[in-house]
Design a protein around this motif. Structure first.
Motif, PDB file in Angstrom:
ATOM      1  N   UNK A 151       0.902  -1.222  -0.001  1.00 42.27           N
ATOM      2  CA  UNK A 151       0.005  -0.157  -0.008  1.00 42.27           C
ATOM      3  C   UNK A 151       0.703   1.273   0.081  1.00 42.27           C
ATOM      4  N   UNK A 152       2.128   1.262   0.441  1.00 40.52           N
ATOM      5  CA  UNK A 152       3.021   2.524   0.302  1.00 40.52           C
ATOM      6  C   UNK A 152       3.517   2.630  -0.947  1.00 40.52           C
ATOM      7  N   UNK A 153       3.213   1.807  -1.798  1.00 45.93           N
ATOM      8  CA  UNK A 153       3.861   2.038  -3.385  1.00 45.93           C
ATOM      9  C   UNK A 153       2.739   3.001  -4.274  1.00 45.93           C
ATOM     10  N   UNK A 154       1.428   3.278  -3.753  1.00 49.17           N
ATOM     11  CA  UNK A 154       0.680   4.015  -4.546  1.00 49.17           C
ATOM     12  C   UNK A 154      -0.344   4.841  -3.606  1.00 49.17           C
ATOM     13  N   UNK A 155      -0.719   5.783  -4.302  1.00 44.86           N
ATOM     14  CA  UNK A 155      -1.503   6.747  -3.525  1.00 44.86           C
ATOM     15  C   UNK A 155      -3.166   6.515  -3.537  1.00 44.86           C
ATOM     16  N   UNK A 156      -3.573   5.805  -4.803  1.00 48.16           N
ATOM     17  CA  UNK A 156      -4.927   5.402  -5.134  1.00 48.16           C
ATOM     18  C   UNK A 156      -4.915   4.177  -5.836  1.00 48.16           C
ATOM     19  N   UNK A 157      -6.081   3.603  -6.124  1.00 49.65           N
ATOM     20  CA  UNK A 157      -6.126   2.244  -6.644  1.00 49.65           C
ATOM     21  C   UNK A 157      -7.230   2.277  -7.484  1.00 49.65           C
ATOM     22  N   UNK A 158      -7.157   1.309  -8.781  1.00 47.06           N
ATOM     23  CA  UNK A 158      -8.155   1.173  -9.599  1.00 47.06           C
ATOM     24  C   UNK A 158      -8.140  -0.247  -9.955  1.00 47.06           C
ATOM     25  N   UNK A 159      -9.364  -1.027  -9.895  1.00 50.18           N
ATOM     26  CA  UNK A 159      -9.488  -2.393 -10.113  1.00 50.18           C
ATOM     27  C   UNK A 159     -10.266  -2.438 -11.349  1.00 50.18           C
ATOM     28  N   UNK A 160      -9.635  -3.095 -12.510  1.00 48.08           N
ATOM     29  CA  UNK A 160     -10.259  -3.120 -13.817  1.00 48.08           C
ATOM     30  C   UNK A 160     -11.492  -4.114 -13.697  1.00 48.08           C
ATOM     31  N   UNK A 161     -12.150  -4.043 -15.024  1.00 47.50           N
ATOM     32  CA  UNK A 161     -13.003  -5.193 -15.314  1.00 47.50           C
ATOM     33  C   UNK A 161     -12.489  -6.290 -15.858  1.00 47.50           C
ATOM     34  N   UNK A 162     -13.213  -7.584 -16.044  1.00 50.66           N
ATOM     35  CA  UNK A 162     -12.835  -8.867 -16.484  1.00 50.66           C
ATOM     36  C   UNK A 162     -13.862  -9.415 -17.139  1.00 50.66           C
ATOM     37  N   UNK A 163     -13.530 -10.480 -17.967  1.00 50.91           N
ATOM     38  CA  UNK A 163     -14.592 -11.161 -18.644  1.00 50.91           C
ATOM     39  C   UNK A 163     -14.774 -12.640 -17.406  1.00 50.91           C
ATOM     40  N   UNK A 164     -13.829 -12.464 -16.441  1.00 48.30           N
ATOM     41  CA  UNK A 164     -14.099 -13.507 -15.460  1.00 48.30           C
ATOM     42  C   UNK A 164     -15.237 -13.380 -14.511  1.00 48.30           C
ATOM     43  N   UNK A 165     -15.622 -14.182 -13.496  1.00 49.81           N
ATOM     44  CA  UNK A 165     -16.471 -14.315 -12.719  1.00 49.81           C
ATOM     45  C   UNK A 165     -16.159 -14.322 -11.134  1.00 49.81           C
ATOM     46  N   UNK A 166     -16.438 -13.346 -10.513  1.00 53.09           N
ATOM     47  CA  UNK A 166     -15.996 -13.439  -8.945  1.00 53.09           C
ATOM     48  C   UNK A 166     -16.322 -14.776  -8.261  1.00 53.09           C
ATOM     49  N   UNK A 167     -17.601 -15.291  -8.666  1.00 54.84           N
ATOM     50  CA  UNK A 167     -18.088 -16.288  -8.170  1.00 54.84           C
ATOM     51  C   UNK A 167     -17.366 -17.702  -8.428  1.00 54.84           C
ATOM     52  N   UNK A 168     -16.577 -17.781  -9.434  1.00 55.46           N
ATOM     53  CA  UNK A 168     -15.575 -18.786  -9.852  1.00 55.46           C
ATOM     54  C   UNK A 168     -14.580 -19.239  -8.930  1.00 55.46           C
ATOM     55  N   UNK A 169     -14.138 -18.095  -8.127  1.00 59.46           N
ATOM     56  CA  UNK A 169     -13.121 -18.133  -7.140  1.00 59.46           C
ATOM     57  C   UNK A 169     -11.971 -18.767  -7.418  1.00 59.46           C
ATOM     58  N   UNK A 170     -11.478 -18.060  -8.567  1.00 64.14           N
ATOM     59  CA  UNK A 170     -10.119 -18.330  -9.271  1.00 64.14           C
ATOM     60  C   UNK A 170      -9.251 -18.268  -7.890  1.00 64.14           C
ATOM     61  N   UNK A 171      -8.015 -18.734  -8.133  1.00 67.06           N
ATOM     62  CA  UNK A 171      -6.860 -18.579  -7.001  1.00 67.06           C
ATOM     63  C   UNK A 171      -6.431 -17.063  -7.127  1.00 67.06           C
ATOM     64  N   UNK A 172      -6.207 -16.393  -8.157  1.00 61.79           N
ATOM     65  CA  UNK A 172      -5.749 -15.151  -8.090  1.00 61.79           C
ATOM     66  C   UNK A 172      -6.721 -14.153  -7.825  1.00 61.79           C
ATOM     67  N   UNK A 173      -7.893 -14.510  -8.000  1.00 66.89           N
ATOM     68  CA  UNK A 173      -9.168 -13.542  -7.433  1.00 66.89           C
ATOM     69  C   UNK A 173      -9.282 -13.600  -6.049  1.00 66.89           C
ATOM     70  N   UNK A 174      -9.042 -14.798  -5.474  1.00 70.01           N
ATOM     71  CA  UNK A 174      -9.360 -14.993  -3.876  1.00 70.01           C
ATOM     72  C   UNK A 174      -7.956 -14.137  -3.324  1.00 70.01           C
ATOM     73  N   UNK A 175      -6.802 -14.440  -3.830  1.00 67.85           N
ATOM     74  CA  UNK A 175      -5.582 -13.693  -3.397  1.00 67.85           C
ATOM     75  C   UNK A 175      -6.017 -12.061  -3.574  1.00 67.85           C
ATOM     76  N   UNK A 176      -6.578 -11.630  -4.580  1.00 68.46           N
ATOM     77  CA  UNK A 176      -6.919 -10.378  -4.707  1.00 68.46           C
ATOM     78  C   UNK A 176      -7.651  -9.914  -3.533  1.00 68.46           C
ATOM     79  N   UNK A 177      -8.901 -10.751  -3.231  1.00 71.00           N
ATOM     80  CA  UNK A 177      -9.803 -10.262  -2.346  1.00 71.00           C
ATOM     81  C   UNK A 177      -9.283 -10.333  -0.786  1.00 71.00           C
ATOM     82  N   UNK A 178      -8.306 -10.956  -0.610  1.00 72.24           N
ATOM     83  CA  UNK A 178      -7.770 -11.230   0.630  1.00 72.24           C
ATOM     84  C   UNK A 178      -6.580  -9.722   0.842  1.00 72.24           C
ATOM     85  N   UNK A 179      -6.124  -9.470  -0.272  1.00 77.04           N
ATOM     86  CA  UNK A 179      -5.339  -8.131  -0.308  1.00 77.04           C
ATOM     87  C   UNK A 179      -6.310  -6.913  -0.169  1.00 77.04           C
TER      88      UNK A 179
END
Length: 133
Positions: free
Chosen positions: A58-86
């Motif tokens: 979090x010290x590396x940036x001042x603001x955050x933007x998370x983009x769109x995707x054709x993926x679904x959050x409900x698919x619970x992909x490992x990268x997505x679950x990692x992002x959610x924890x972050x």
């Protein structure tokens, strides 16, 4: 009063990429948002979550933007679950955050909201947004 000319750093977390025919003409998400925000590429830290890029401190940036995707959050992909924890760990910092499409869904999901399929089918498109002071 101390005046600074230091520009803010914006982290763009990519959760997918634009379809190739569109990207060939308009570029990928990071270009869209860099141009739309009117910031220089030097102000942008791009992280490709599905590719497995490390999520920034979090010290590396001042603001955050998370983009769109054709993926679904409900698919619970490992990268997505990692992002959610972050995201859960990031929120106590009170940094400005904007989620677009998948981005707002993963933020909601990470913070205890409910995310699901649209009963009317998938929505794709662009809408011009403006704000009044």
């Amino acid at each position: 009063m101390v005046e600074t000319t230091q520009k803010k750093k914006i982290a763009i977390i990519k959760t997918g990429s634009v379809a190739p025919p569109v990207a060939d003409v308009y570029g990928d998400f990071e270009l869209w948002f860099t141009n739309g925000l009117g910031v220089s590429p030097e102000q942008v830290l791009v992280v490709d979550a599905p590719r497995g890029d490390s999520l920034p401190d979090p010290g590396d940036f001042d603001a955050l933007l998370i983009t769109g995707s054709s993926a679904m959050v409900t698919d619970r992909e490992p990268w997505s679950e990692n992002l959610a924890a972050w995201i859960r760990a990031l929120f106590p910092t009170e940094k400005p955050v904007l989620g677009v499409c998948y981005g707002h869904q993963i933020i909601a999901d990470a913070l205890g909201g409910e995310v699901g399929q649209n009963p009317n089918g998938r929505e794709i498109g662009t809408v011009q947004v403006s704000f009044d002071a």
